[in-house]
Design a protein around this motif. Structure first.
Motif, PDB file in Angstrom:
ATOM      1  N   ASP A 175       0.818  -1.205   0.000  1.00 39.85           N
ATOM      2  CA  ASP A 175       0.000   0.000   0.000  1.00 39.85           C
ATOM      3  C   ASP A 175       0.860   1.266   0.000  1.00 39.85           C
ATOM      4  O   ASP A 175       0.481   2.281  -0.591  1.00 39.85           O
ATOM      5  CB  ASP A 175      -0.947   0.001   1.203  1.00 39.85           C
ATOM      6  N   LYS A 176       2.041   1.207   0.623  1.00 36.08           N
ATOM      7  CA  LYS A 176       2.931   2.367   0.600  1.00 36.08           C
ATOM      8  C   LYS A 176       3.493   2.598  -0.801  1.00 36.08           C
ATOM      9  O   LYS A 176       3.595   3.739  -1.263  1.00 36.08           O
ATOM     10  CB  LYS A 176       4.080   2.174   1.589  1.00 36.08           C
ATOM     11  N   VAL A 177       3.866   1.516  -1.481  1.00 37.62           N
ATOM     12  CA  VAL A 177       4.389   1.652  -2.840  1.00 37.62           C
ATOM     13  C   VAL A 177       3.322   2.217  -3.766  1.00 37.62           C
ATOM     14  O   VAL A 177       3.588   3.125  -4.576  1.00 37.62           O
ATOM     15  CB  VAL A 177       4.889   0.284  -3.348  1.00 37.62           C
ATOM     16  N   VAL A 178       2.111   1.708  -3.653  1.00 36.77           N
ATOM     17  CA  VAL A 178       1.020   2.210  -4.493  1.00 36.77           C
ATOM     18  C   VAL A 178       0.720   3.669  -4.164  1.00 36.77           C
ATOM     19  O   VAL A 178       0.453   4.485  -5.058  1.00 36.77           O
ATOM     20  CB  VAL A 178      -0.228   1.325  -4.305  1.00 36.77           C
ATOM     21  N   PHE A 179       0.787   4.038  -2.890  1.00 43.52           N
ATOM     22  CA  PHE A 179       0.526   5.423  -2.491  1.00 43.52           C
ATOM     23  C   PHE A 179       1.567   6.371  -3.078  1.00 43.52           C
ATOM     24  O   PHE A 179       1.232   7.422  -3.636  1.00 43.52           O
ATOM     25  CB  PHE A 179       0.521   5.524  -0.966  1.00 43.52           C
ATOM     26  N   LEU A 180       2.854   6.019  -2.965  1.00 40.68           N
ATOM     27  CA  LEU A 180       3.911   6.886  -3.471  1.00 40.68           C
ATOM     28  C   LEU A 180       3.873   6.983  -4.984  1.00 40.68           C
ATOM     29  O   LEU A 180       4.046   8.067  -5.559  1.00 40.68           O
ATOM     30  CB  LEU A 180       5.276   6.357  -3.021  1.00 40.68           C
ATOM     31  N   LEU A 181       3.627   5.865  -5.641  1.00 38.52           N
ATOM     32  CA  LEU A 181       3.585   5.879  -7.100  1.00 38.52           C
ATOM     33  C   LEU A 181       2.319   6.538  -7.620  1.00 38.52           C
ATOM     34  O   LEU A 181       2.326   7.174  -8.677  1.00 38.52           O
ATOM     35  CB  LEU A 181       3.695   4.448  -7.633  1.00 38.52           C
ATOM     36  N   GLY A 182       1.219   6.421  -6.859  1.00 38.82           N
ATOM     37  CA  GLY A 182      -0.046   6.986  -7.316  1.00 38.82           C
ATOM     38  C   GLY A 182      -0.068   8.501  -7.314  1.00 38.82           C
ATOM     39  O   GLY A 182      -0.851   9.120  -8.047  1.00 38.82           O
ATOM     40  N   ARG A 183       0.775   9.131  -6.493  1.00 35.01           N
ATOM     41  CA  ARG A 183       0.844  10.584  -6.482  1.00 35.01           C
ATOM     42  C   ARG A 183       1.449  11.139  -7.773  1.00 35.01           C
ATOM     43  O   ARG A 183       1.174  12.268  -8.155  1.00 35.01           O
ATOM     44  CB  ARG A 183       1.668  11.063  -5.290  1.00 35.01           C
ATOM     45  N   VAL A 184       2.302  10.345  -8.428  1.00 34.32           N
ATOM     46  CA  VAL A 184       2.981  10.806  -9.633  1.00 34.32           C
ATOM     47  C   VAL A 184       2.376  10.177 -10.881  1.00 34.32           C
ATOM     48  O   VAL A 184       2.092  10.871 -11.863  1.00 34.32           O
ATOM     49  CB  VAL A 184       4.486  10.473  -9.542  1.00 34.32           C
ATOM     50  N   PHE A 185       2.176   8.861 -10.852  1.00 37.47           N
ATOM     51  CA  PHE A 185       1.627   8.132 -11.993  1.00 37.47           C
ATOM     52  C   PHE A 185       0.415   7.324 -11.526  1.00 37.47           C
ATOM     53  O   PHE A 185       0.562   6.165 -11.129  1.00 37.47           O
ATOM     54  CB  PHE A 185       2.684   7.201 -12.604  1.00 37.47           C
ATOM     55  N   PRO A 186      -0.769   7.903 -11.532  1.00 42.75           N
ATOM     56  CA  PRO A 186      -1.947   7.188 -11.011  1.00 42.75           C
ATOM     57  C   PRO A 186      -2.250   5.893 -11.760  1.00 42.75           C
ATOM     58  O   PRO A 186      -2.570   4.878 -11.151  1.00 42.75           O
ATOM     59  CB  PRO A 186      -3.079   8.212 -11.180  1.00 42.75           C
TER      60      PRO A 186
END
Length: 313
Positions: A120-131
Protein backbone atom coordinates in the motif's frame (compact mmCIF):
# COMPACT_ATOMS: atom_id res chain seq x y z
CA UNK A 1 6.08 5.28 16.92
CA UNK A 2 8.16 2.76 14.99
CA UNK A 3 9.86 3.88 11.80
CA UNK A 4 7.40 2.11 9.50
CA UNK A 5 4.49 4.09 10.99
CA UNK A 6 5.81 7.41 9.66
CA UNK A 7 4.78 8.89 6.33
CA UNK A 8 5.95 6.78 3.33
CA UNK A 9 7.65 9.82 1.79
CA UNK A 10 9.92 10.09 4.84
CA UNK A 11 10.72 6.37 4.68
CA UNK A 12 11.63 6.78 1.02
CA UNK A 13 13.74 9.87 1.72
CA UNK A 14 15.71 8.05 4.41
CA UNK A 15 16.48 4.95 2.35
CA UNK A 16 17.37 6.95 -0.76
CA UNK A 17 19.73 9.12 1.31
CA UNK A 18 21.57 6.31 3.11
CA UNK A 19 21.87 4.16 -0.03
CA UNK A 20 23.13 7.10 -2.08
CA UNK A 21 25.67 8.17 0.53
CA UNK A 22 26.88 4.60 1.00
CA UNK A 23 27.28 4.09 -2.74
CA UNK A 24 29.16 7.37 -3.27
CA UNK A 25 31.47 7.44 -0.25
CA UNK A 26 34.74 5.52 0.11
CA UNK A 27 35.90 6.51 3.59
CA UNK A 28 36.17 3.25 5.60
CA UNK A 29 34.65 4.55 8.83
CA UNK A 30 31.53 5.87 7.11
CA UNK A 31 31.01 2.69 5.10
CA UNK A 32 31.47 0.57 8.23
CA UNK A 33 28.95 2.72 10.13
CA UNK A 34 26.44 2.24 7.31
CA UNK A 35 26.89 -1.54 7.27
CA UNK A 36 26.72 -2.00 11.05
CA UNK A 37 23.65 0.23 11.46
CA UNK A 38 21.89 -1.46 8.54
CA UNK A 39 22.64 -4.87 10.03
CA UNK A 40 21.41 -3.80 13.48
CA UNK A 41 18.18 -2.40 12.05
CA UNK A 42 17.69 -5.55 9.97
CA UNK A 43 18.15 -7.74 13.05
CA UNK A 44 15.57 -5.61 14.87
CA UNK A 45 13.08 -6.08 12.05
CA UNK A 46 13.74 -9.66 10.95
CA UNK A 47 15.33 -11.38 13.94
CA UNK A 48 17.63 -14.38 13.55
CA UNK A 49 17.24 -14.50 9.77
CA UNK A 50 18.98 -11.12 9.55
CA UNK A 51 21.92 -12.46 11.59
CA UNK A 52 22.44 -15.27 9.07
CA UNK A 53 22.06 -12.78 6.23
CA UNK A 54 24.68 -10.51 7.80
CA UNK A 55 27.15 -13.40 8.18
CA UNK A 56 26.67 -14.30 4.53
CA UNK A 57 27.26 -10.68 3.51
CA UNK A 58 30.45 -10.52 5.58
CA UNK A 59 31.80 -13.72 4.00
CA UNK A 60 30.93 -12.46 0.53
CA UNK A 61 32.72 -9.18 1.30
CA UNK A 62 35.91 -11.02 2.26
CA UNK A 63 35.68 -13.26 -0.80
CA UNK A 64 35.19 -10.26 -3.09
CA UNK A 65 38.14 -8.44 -1.50
CA UNK A 66 40.38 -11.47 -2.07
CA UNK A 67 39.30 -11.85 -5.69
CA UNK A 68 39.70 -8.13 -6.29
CA UNK A 69 43.23 -8.11 -4.88
CA UNK A 70 44.18 -11.16 -6.95
CA UNK A 71 42.90 -9.73 -10.23
CA UNK A 72 43.38 -5.95 -9.92
CA UNK A 73 46.93 -4.75 -9.37
CA UNK A 74 47.75 -1.22 -8.31
CA UNK A 75 49.51 0.40 -5.38
CA UNK A 76 53.07 0.50 -4.13
CA UNK A 77 52.84 -1.63 -0.95
CA UNK A 78 53.07 -5.33 -1.92
CA UNK A 79 52.17 -7.94 0.69
CA UNK A 80 52.31 -11.13 -1.42
CA UNK A 81 52.58 -12.47 -4.93
CA UNK A 82 50.30 -14.67 -6.98
CA UNK A 83 51.57 -17.94 -8.54
CA UNK A 84 52.00 -16.13 -11.87
CA UNK A 85 54.08 -13.34 -10.31
CA UNK A 86 51.55 -10.50 -9.90
CA UNK A 87 51.72 -8.43 -6.73
CA UNK A 88 48.94 -8.31 -4.15
CA UNK A 89 49.10 -4.84 -2.64
CA UNK A 90 47.62 -3.27 0.46
CA UNK A 91 45.94 -0.63 -1.70
CA UNK A 92 44.08 -3.11 -3.92
CA UNK A 93 43.07 -5.26 -0.94
CA UNK A 94 41.76 -2.22 0.95
CA UNK A 95 39.86 -1.04 -2.10
CA UNK A 96 38.29 -4.48 -2.49
CA UNK A 97 37.21 -4.54 1.15
CA UNK A 98 35.63 -1.09 0.87
CA UNK A 99 33.80 -1.94 -2.35
CA UNK A 100 32.51 -5.23 -0.96
CA UNK A 101 31.42 -3.58 2.28
CA UNK A 102 29.58 -0.89 0.32
CA UNK A 103 27.62 -3.50 -1.62
CA UNK A 104 26.90 -5.45 1.58
CA UNK A 105 25.64 -2.29 3.32
CA UNK A 106 23.38 -1.42 0.38
CA UNK A 107 21.92 -4.94 0.34
CA UNK A 108 21.31 -4.76 4.09
CA UNK A 109 19.52 -1.42 3.74
CA UNK A 110 17.41 -2.81 0.90
CA UNK A 111 16.42 -5.78 3.06
CA UNK A 112 15.25 -3.28 5.69
CA UNK A 113 13.34 -1.34 3.03
CA UNK A 114 11.49 -4.50 2.01
CA UNK A 115 10.26 -4.85 5.59
CA UNK A 116 9.27 -1.19 5.93
CA UNK A 117 7.62 -0.67 2.54
CA UNK A 118 4.38 -2.57 2.17
CA UNK A 119 2.37 -2.79 -1.05
CA UNK A 120 0.00 0.00 0.00
CA UNK A 121 2.93 2.37 0.60
CA UNK A 122 4.39 1.65 -2.84
CA UNK A 123 1.02 2.21 -4.49
CA UNK A 124 0.53 5.42 -2.49
CA UNK A 125 3.91 6.89 -3.47
CA UNK A 126 3.58 5.88 -7.10
CA UNK A 127 -0.05 6.99 -7.32
CA UNK A 128 0.84 10.58 -6.48
CA UNK A 129 2.98 10.81 -9.63
CA UNK A 130 1.63 8.13 -11.99
CA UNK A 131 -1.95 7.19 -11.01
CA UNK A 132 -2.46 4.71 -13.86
CA UNK A 133 0.88 3.04 -13.19
CA UNK A 134 -0.05 2.76 -9.52
CA UNK A 135 -3.33 1.12 -10.45
CA UNK A 136 -1.54 -1.36 -12.70
CA UNK A 137 0.98 -2.06 -9.93
CA UNK A 138 -1.83 -2.74 -7.48
CA UNK A 139 -3.41 -5.15 -9.96
CA UNK A 140 -0.09 -6.98 -10.47
CA UNK A 141 0.66 -7.17 -6.75
CA UNK A 142 -2.75 -8.71 -6.20
CA UNK A 143 -2.51 -11.02 -9.22
CA UNK A 144 0.74 -12.71 -8.18
CA UNK A 145 -0.53 -14.41 -4.97
CA UNK A 146 -3.85 -15.22 -6.64
CA UNK A 147 -2.04 -16.89 -9.53
CA UNK A 148 0.09 -18.90 -7.12
CA UNK A 149 -2.99 -20.08 -5.23
CA UNK A 150 -4.73 -21.06 -8.45
CA UNK A 151 -1.65 -22.90 -9.68
CA UNK A 152 -1.71 -25.01 -6.51
CA UNK A 153 -5.42 -25.75 -6.98
CA UNK A 154 -4.84 -26.77 -10.61
CA UNK A 155 -2.00 -29.07 -9.56
CA UNK A 156 -4.17 -30.75 -6.92
CA UNK A 157 -7.05 -31.19 -9.38
CA UNK A 158 -4.80 -32.61 -12.09
CA UNK A 159 -3.17 -34.98 -9.60
CA UNK A 160 -6.58 -36.55 -9.02
CA UNK A 161 -6.66 -37.74 -12.63
CA UNK A 162 -3.02 -38.78 -12.81
CA UNK A 163 -1.72 -35.66 -14.56
CA UNK A 164 -0.15 -33.79 -11.66
CA UNK A 165 3.48 -32.87 -11.01
CA UNK A 166 5.76 -35.90 -10.78
CA UNK A 167 3.28 -38.31 -12.35
CA UNK A 168 4.18 -40.30 -15.47
CA UNK A 169 7.37 -40.44 -17.50
CA UNK A 170 9.35 -37.39 -18.62
CA UNK A 171 7.41 -36.66 -21.88
CA UNK A 172 4.14 -37.08 -20.00
CA UNK A 173 5.31 -34.72 -17.25
CA UNK A 174 6.21 -32.08 -19.83
CA UNK A 175 2.80 -32.41 -21.46
CA UNK A 176 1.08 -32.20 -18.07
CA UNK A 177 3.08 -29.08 -17.15
CA UNK A 178 2.07 -27.41 -20.44
CA UNK A 179 -1.57 -28.34 -19.78
CA UNK A 180 -1.45 -26.82 -16.28
CA UNK A 181 0.18 -23.67 -17.63
CA UNK A 182 -2.52 -23.37 -20.28
CA UNK A 183 -5.25 -23.70 -17.68
CA UNK A 184 -3.60 -21.08 -15.46
CA UNK A 185 -3.16 -18.62 -18.35
CA UNK A 186 -6.79 -19.02 -19.46
CA UNK A 187 -8.01 -18.58 -15.90
CA UNK A 188 -5.84 -15.46 -15.42
CA UNK A 189 -7.00 -13.87 -18.67
CA UNK A 190 -10.62 -14.41 -17.69
CA UNK A 191 -9.96 -12.82 -14.29
CA UNK A 192 -8.26 -9.79 -15.87
CA UNK A 193 -11.24 -9.29 -18.21
CA UNK A 194 -13.67 -9.38 -15.30
CA UNK A 195 -11.47 -7.00 -13.31
CA UNK A 196 -11.22 -4.60 -16.25
CA UNK A 197 -15.01 -4.50 -16.65
CA UNK A 198 -15.43 -3.96 -12.91
CA UNK A 199 -12.90 -1.12 -12.81
CA UNK A 200 -14.38 0.56 -15.89
CA UNK A 201 -17.86 0.45 -14.34
CA UNK A 202 -16.49 2.19 -11.24
CA UNK A 203 -14.97 5.03 -13.25
CA UNK A 204 -11.31 4.10 -12.99
CA UNK A 205 -10.48 5.79 -16.32
CA UNK A 206 -12.23 9.08 -15.58
CA UNK A 207 -10.13 12.25 -15.58
CA UNK A 208 -9.38 13.73 -12.16
CA UNK A 209 -10.04 10.55 -10.23
CA UNK A 210 -8.11 10.44 -6.94
CA UNK A 211 -6.96 7.50 -4.83
CA UNK A 212 -7.90 6.94 -1.21
CA UNK A 213 -5.05 6.67 1.28
CA UNK A 214 -4.69 6.46 5.04
CA UNK A 215 -1.47 8.49 5.22
CA UNK A 216 -1.48 12.06 6.53
CA UNK A 217 1.50 14.32 7.12
CA UNK A 218 1.07 15.26 10.80
CA UNK A 219 3.26 17.08 13.33
CA UNK A 220 5.22 13.94 14.16
CA UNK A 221 6.12 13.55 10.49
CA UNK A 222 7.11 17.22 10.28
CA UNK A 223 9.49 16.83 13.20
CA UNK A 224 11.12 13.78 11.60
CA UNK A 225 11.34 15.61 8.27
CA UNK A 226 13.23 18.49 9.90
CA UNK A 227 15.70 16.06 11.51
CA UNK A 228 16.22 14.13 8.27
CA UNK A 229 16.74 17.26 6.18
CA UNK A 230 19.23 18.66 8.70
CA UNK A 231 21.29 15.45 8.82
CA UNK A 232 21.21 15.00 5.04
CA UNK A 233 22.30 18.62 4.58
CA UNK A 234 25.33 18.11 6.83
CA UNK A 235 26.29 14.93 4.98
CA UNK A 236 25.87 16.61 1.59
CA UNK A 237 28.01 19.57 2.67
CA UNK A 238 30.76 17.24 3.88
CA UNK A 239 30.62 15.43 0.55
CA UNK A 240 31.08 18.73 -1.29
CA UNK A 241 34.08 19.54 0.93
CA UNK A 242 35.76 16.21 0.10
CA UNK A 243 35.58 14.75 3.61
CA UNK A 244 33.99 11.45 2.52
CA UNK A 245 36.44 10.17 -0.09
CA UNK A 246 39.67 8.20 0.18
CA UNK A 247 42.28 7.61 -2.53
CA UNK A 248 43.70 4.13 -3.12
CA UNK A 249 46.18 4.64 -5.95
CA UNK A 250 49.12 4.85 -5.93
CA UNK A 251 49.01 5.09 -2.12
CA UNK A 252 46.18 5.26 0.40
CA UNK A 253 45.32 8.88 1.17
CA UNK A 254 42.78 9.60 3.90
CA UNK A 255 41.49 13.18 4.42
CA UNK A 256 43.00 14.91 7.41
CA UNK A 257 40.96 15.11 10.59
CA UNK A 258 38.92 18.29 10.74
CA UNK A 259 35.72 19.66 12.19
CA UNK A 260 33.90 18.87 8.94
CA UNK A 261 35.06 15.24 9.16
CA UNK A 262 33.86 14.93 12.74
CA UNK A 263 30.55 16.55 11.81
CA UNK A 264 29.89 14.16 8.93
CA UNK A 265 30.71 11.14 11.11
CA UNK A 266 28.31 12.33 13.81
CA UNK A 267 25.58 13.29 11.33
CA UNK A 268 25.80 10.06 9.33
CA UNK A 269 25.89 7.93 12.46
CA UNK A 270 22.79 9.72 13.76
CA UNK A 271 21.09 9.33 10.37
CA UNK A 272 21.79 5.59 10.15
CA UNK A 273 20.85 5.01 13.79
CA UNK A 274 17.62 7.02 13.58
CA UNK A 275 15.24 4.22 12.40
CA UNK A 276 16.62 1.77 14.96
CA UNK A 277 16.15 4.33 17.74
CA UNK A 278 12.59 5.06 16.63
CA UNK A 279 11.81 1.34 16.35
CA UNK A 280 13.19 0.61 19.82
CA UNK A 281 11.41 3.60 21.40
CA UNK A 282 8.13 2.66 19.73
CA UNK A 283 8.29 -0.96 20.88
CA UNK A 284 9.19 0.12 24.41
CA UNK A 285 6.27 2.56 24.54
CA UNK A 286 3.91 -0.11 23.23
CA UNK A 287 5.14 -2.58 25.87
CA UNK A 288 4.55 -0.03 28.63
CA UNK A 289 1.02 0.63 27.41
CA UNK A 290 0.25 -3.09 27.21
CA UNK A 291 1.67 -3.56 30.71
CA UNK A 292 -0.43 -0.75 32.16
CA UNK A 293 -3.57 -2.11 30.51
CA UNK A 294 -2.89 -5.62 31.76
CA UNK A 295 -2.35 -4.32 35.30
CA UNK A 296 -5.62 -2.43 35.15
CA UNK A 297 -7.46 -5.56 34.03
CA UNK A 298 -5.74 -7.88 36.51
CA UNK A 299 -8.53 -7.42 39.04
CA UNK A 300 -11.36 -9.83 38.43
CA UNK A 301 -15.01 -8.73 38.67
CA UNK A 302 -15.42 -10.90 41.76
CA UNK A 303 -12.63 -9.00 43.58
CA UNK A 304 -14.18 -5.67 42.65
CA UNK A 305 -17.59 -6.86 43.88
CA UNK A 306 -16.10 -8.12 47.15
CA UNK A 307 -14.34 -4.80 47.74
CA UNK A 308 -17.58 -2.93 47.02
CA UNK A 309 -19.49 -5.10 49.52
CA UNK A 310 -16.78 -4.54 52.14
CA UNK A 311 -17.08 -0.76 51.76
CA UNK A 312 -20.87 -0.84 52.05
CA UNK A 313 -20.72 -3.10 55.10
Amino acid sequence: MNFASYHPALNLLFFVAVVTFTACWTRPGLVAVSFLCALAFSVRLRGSRAVAFGCVLALCTLAFAALFALNVHFGVTPIARTPIGNSITVESLTCGVIMGLKVAAILAWLSCALCVFTADKVVFLLGRVFPKAAMMLAVVLRAVPVAGDRARKIAVAQSGIGKGPGQGNIPRRIANALRRASILISWSIERFIEMSDSMRSRGSALRGRTAYSLYRFDNRDRALAIVLVALITVCSAATALGQTQMLFSPVIVVPKASSAGVAVFAAFFALCLLPLALQTAGEAAFSRKVGSVSKGESRSPFESEAQEKGRTA
